[in-house]
Enzyme design. Structure first.
Site, PDB file in Angstrom:
ATOM      1  N   ALA A   1      84.919  47.133  63.809  1.00  0.00           N
ATOM      2  CA  ALA A   1      84.162  48.426  63.084  1.00  0.00           C
ATOM      3  C   ALA A   1      82.916  48.904  63.779  1.00  0.00           C
ATOM      4  CB  ALA A   1      84.115  48.469  61.845  1.00  0.00           C
TER       5      ALA A   1
ATOM      6  N   LYS B   1      91.617  46.321  65.464  1.00  0.00           N
ATOM      7  CA  LYS B   1      91.076  47.126  66.656  1.00  0.00           C
ATOM      8  C   LYS B   1      90.711  46.256  68.032  1.00  0.00           C
ATOM      9  CE  LYS B   1      89.079  50.346  63.584  1.00  0.00           C
ATOM     10  NZ  LYS B   1      87.737  51.121  62.960  1.00  0.00           N
TER      11      LYS B   1
ATOM     12  N   ARG C   1      76.274  37.938  60.405  1.00  0.00           N
ATOM     13  CA  ARG C   1      76.125  36.414  59.774  1.00  0.00           C
ATOM     14  C   ARG C   1      76.165  35.476  61.122  1.00  0.00           C
ATOM     15  NH1 ARG C   1      80.180  37.218  55.016  1.00  0.00           N
ATOM     16  NH2 ARG C   1      81.316  38.378  56.467  1.00  0.00           N
ATOM     17  N   THR C   2      77.222  35.770  61.766  1.00  0.00           N
ATOM     18  CA  THR C   2      77.289  34.909  62.991  1.00  0.00           C
ATOM     19  C   THR C   2      76.462  35.518  64.248  1.00  0.00           C
ATOM     20  OG1 THR C   2      79.498  33.941  62.364  1.00  0.00           O
ATOM     21  CG2 THR C   2      78.996  33.592  64.540  1.00  0.00           C
TER      22      THR C   2
END
Length: 277
Positions: free
Chosen positions: A135, A65, A156-157
């Protein structure tokens, strides 16, 4: 006959061809809709080849995407906000329009289920969005437009979540790490863990406080996120089948001069088919 496709990796599981052909039947149209397996290294060439050889429009799924956004020659406002594209439309002479219908599809499905559960509307709700990839990028703008009171992006990052938040000048938007998740009315799972059959480590009390938990992935069995939500007290646990159909309906309308199909009829048909299999 118009030619359409969906680009993805993996792609064999995609319901997009079935959905788009159901939409075409509603209007008496005869279209061809294919699955196109690609890779990051081949994606640009695959898209160019498709439109050069008669393609009219395409959907783009993981992991392409954000890459698709870099390829197109024209973009809609919502695609620019997201920096990600899930719908392509050929405009001739090598020109391709990129749009992002993910967020509006999610909003439509959330509103339908909130009304069904009689727990109000999106307006005024607090939302926790897990993930900051392609997404997630498409849904931030439409969720804000729907009037949510607060939207927190967790990843997470953490820098990736911060980058997404920085795309919008909105005081209702914030970011955090996966270690400091706030309680929210609605929790949306938008990471790739469902596709990898993995589980996120989440505090049990988050599910109990949420009125709705939503996984943007879909499948015959509940994802590990939805299993976690149900086991920890959330009454409304939903996968992304409705979002898939709703965003597909908006793609269909883009390709067919504004013809908007009956998405709920197709969702009902798909759910009945899954129940009988």
């Amino acid at each position: 006959m118009a030619l359409f496709t969906v680009f993805g990796s993996p792609i064999a599981h995609s319901l997009s061809p079935q959905i788009q052909l159901e939409f075409a039947d509603q209007f008496g149209l005869v279209n061809e809709y294919r699955r196109s397996l690609s890779s990051p290294g081949r994606f640009a060439a695959d898209v160019a080849y498709f439109f050069r050889h008669g393609g009219s429009g395409a959907n783009v799924t993981v992991p392409f995407k954000q890459q698709a956004y870099q390829l197109v020659t024209h973009t809609t406002l919502r695609a620019r906000q997201a920096g990600a594209v899930n719908t392509l439309m050929g405009r001739g002479a090598g020109q391709v329009l990129g749009d992002n219908t993910d967020g509006l599809g999610l909003v439509a499905d959330l509103r339908w289920h909130l009304a069904k559960a009689q727990v109000g509307d999106l307006s005024g709700k607090t939302v926790l969005l897990l993930g900051a990839g392609g997404a997630a990028r498409g849904v931030v703008g439409p969720l804000l437009d729907a009037g949510v009171a607060r939207l927190t992006v967790a990843n997470r990052t953490e820098a990736k979540a911060a980058d997404l938040v920085d795309r919008f000048a909105d005081s209702r938007l914030a970011y955090c790490s996966m270690n400091e998740l706030p309680a929210a009315d609605i929790i949306i799972q938008a990471t790739s863990v469902a596709l990898q059959q993995q589980a996120l480590t989440l505090p049990a009390n988050l599910a109990a406080q949420a009125v709705l938990c939503y996984d943007m992935s879909y499948g015959a069995t509940p994802t590990k996120f939805l299993q976690w939500a149900a086991a920890n007290g959330c009454a409304n646990c939903l996968d992304g089948l409705g979002m898939l159909v709703e965003q597909a309906a908006l793609s269909f309308a883009l390709w067919h001069d504004g013809l908007l199909p009956d998405s709920r009829a197709v969702i009902t048909k798909l759910l009945e088919r899954n129940t009988n299999e």
